[in-house]
Write an enzyme that holds these catalytic residues in place. Structure first.
Site, PDB file in Angstrom:
ATOM      1  CE1 TYR A 117      23.315 -27.795  -2.048  1.00 63.08           C
ATOM      2  CE2 TYR A 117      25.162 -28.099  -3.547  1.00 63.08           C
ATOM      3  CZ  TYR A 117      24.270 -27.274  -2.895  1.00 63.08           C
ATOM      4  OH  TYR A 117      24.337 -25.909  -3.096  1.00 63.08           O
TER       5      TYR A 117
ATOM      6  CG  ASP B  78      24.792 -33.691  -9.204  1.00 63.63           C
ATOM      7  OD1 ASP B  78      25.938 -33.365  -9.590  1.00 63.63           O
ATOM      8  OD2 ASP B  78      24.091 -32.953  -8.493  1.00 63.63           O
TER       9      ASP B  78
ATOM     10  CE  LYS C 248      31.796 -29.441  -5.796  1.00 62.47           C
ATOM     11  NZ  LYS C 248      32.009 -28.105  -5.208  1.00 62.47           N
TER      12      LYS C 248
END
Length: 428
Positions: free
Chosen positions: A146, A239, A267
């Site tokens: 993702y 990522d 995050k």
């Protein structure tokens, strides 16, 4: 052990929210929560309290950002000191370079940083930079990975199509399939074949497939990706929205000793505040001074960077990641023993402070394995855990923070065993 039987205030809040907010949630993933989205009033350390007054040990952690737990005193103090100085300036300020220097010092190979606000934005910038440098347009991603919800990357996320790219959302532009190649995770030779046959700007991956089973890279896989990208002039992008500052202070780059050309961060970097970044080689990132557009009103916001500086300072302390690793291992071992003791087949493992529990399968080594797990069992388990004061994500992923202590872990293991027993009993 107290068992919660209902959440009336949360149910009322969700019903009211649905009258004005589409779906009653601010991001669609939260609609997956069972028995329905829970509404919270406050959090402190490793715990979170809902509007009904129930307190839980929190392993959702805002879906990952709260690496220090809720309302960490250092983060609160840093943000509090910045607030009266100004919310945003629309120009430069000292924290922009101070925190960028912290990131460059933390992650091997990062020479320049670009600030952004979300992982989705940062991935777009990373791919744009790769295309600008190479003059190529296609990129390669992996099944189950993702990289945000923009049309171009929301491909082959929760479906196995044997290498054929697949759209994920209604309303997604079908032309997104034109520029993407898809490979199975950990199949380096298929990647090599695809890159040799086509001009590809970038290979992008989660260095640990956290979004679909917490599947680590096979031995030598990331190093082989590096070799193949070097051979073909392809930009390698990690990522690390989830893994950055979570698996180690230098993230997966440090843990696996493989340097990508670009790394995407998010995050955990700002301890609960909206910050993302692209870091990497100066000659690539500096393309923003040569006509590559990188924009955003809130980029480099001083409040958010104050939170990031405080967060990184805490994570840099000696022994932080050793403790996180140890507690994750204790949880994973305890979950596996409990499920085994109740006769439930399951794959339970962890990578750093990210634990994955997948009932109904014996291992998770691929997206197909992950999708084959018994997620109905896990949905029921998550509700029974909630009843016993443990708040968890759907699909088996658990995050730990520095605020979780040995008592939290012990209480969680007791609640987990009781929850498994309840689900097994209800199924008989």
């Amino acid at each position: 052990m107290r068992v919660i039987t209902e959440w009336p205030a949360s149910a009322r809040a969700w019903e009211r929210c649905r009258q004005s907010l589409a779906g009653g949630v601010s991001t669609g993933l939260r609609a997956q929560m069972r028995p329905h989205p829970i509404f919270f009033s406050h959090g402190q350390g490793s715990s979170i309290t809902d509007v009904d007054g129930n307190t839980y040990v929190d392993y959702v952690l805002g879906w990952g950002p709260l690496i220090l737990g809720h309302s960490h005193p250092g983060v609160v103090a840093a943000v509090g000191a910045q607030l009266p100085q100004g919310q945003t300036f629309g120009s430069g300020h000292l924290a922009e370079y101070a925190v960028a220097e912290q990131v460059c010092a933390a992650i091997p190979g990062v020479e320049r940083v670009l600030w952004s606000n979300t992982g989705t934005e940062a991935v777009q910038v990373a791919l744009r930079l790769a295309r600008a440098v190479t003059g190529r347009w296609k990129f390669l991603k992996f099944e189950g990975h993702y990289h945000g919800w923009s049309d171009q990357v929301l491909v082959s996320y929760q479906a196995v199509e044997e290498g054929r790219p697949k759209l994920t959302s209604r309303g997604q532009n079908p032309s997104a399939l034109d520029d993407v190649l898809v490979a199975p995770w950990n199949d380096a030779e298929q990647v090599a074949a695809l890159l040799r046959d086509r001009d590809v700007a970038a290979v992008i991956c989660e260095p640990v497939l956290c979004n679909s089973g917490v599947i680590p890279p096979a031995d030598g896989f990331l190093a082989r990706l590096r070799e193949v990208c070097d051979e073909t002039g392809t930009i390698l992008v990690f990522d690390e929205v989830i893994t950055g500052f979570r698996l180690a202070y230098g993230g997966a780059v440090e843990r696996y000793a493989v340097r990508p050309d670009l790394v995407v961060l998010g995050k955990a970097i700002a301890g609960g505040f909206p910050l993302s970044a692209v870091g990497g080689r100066a000659d690539i990132v500096d393309q923003v001074t040569e006509g590559v557009v990188h924009a955003g009103t809130f980029n480099g916001n001083p409040i958010v960077l104050a939170a990031a500086s405080a967060t990184l300072g805490e994570l840099r302390r000696d022994g932080v990641y050793d403790v996180l690793e140890k507690r994750a291992a204790t949880l994973a071992d305890g979950f596996a023993a409990s499920l085994r003791g109740h006769g439930v087949a399951a794959a339970v493992h962890h990578v750093g402070p990210v634990v994955q529990c997948s009932p109904g399968v014996v291992r998770v080594g691929s997206l197909a394995d992950f999708l084959a797990a018994d997620w109905e069992f896990y949905d029921a388990l998550s509700v029974e855990l909630l009843r016993r004061g443990v708040f968890v994500l759907p699909r088996g992923r658990w995050y730990l923070s520095t605020a979780h202590d040995d008592r939290d872990v012990a209480d969680t293991l007791a609640a987990f065993d009781a929850a498994v027993e309840a689900v097994v009993r209800d199924r008989d």
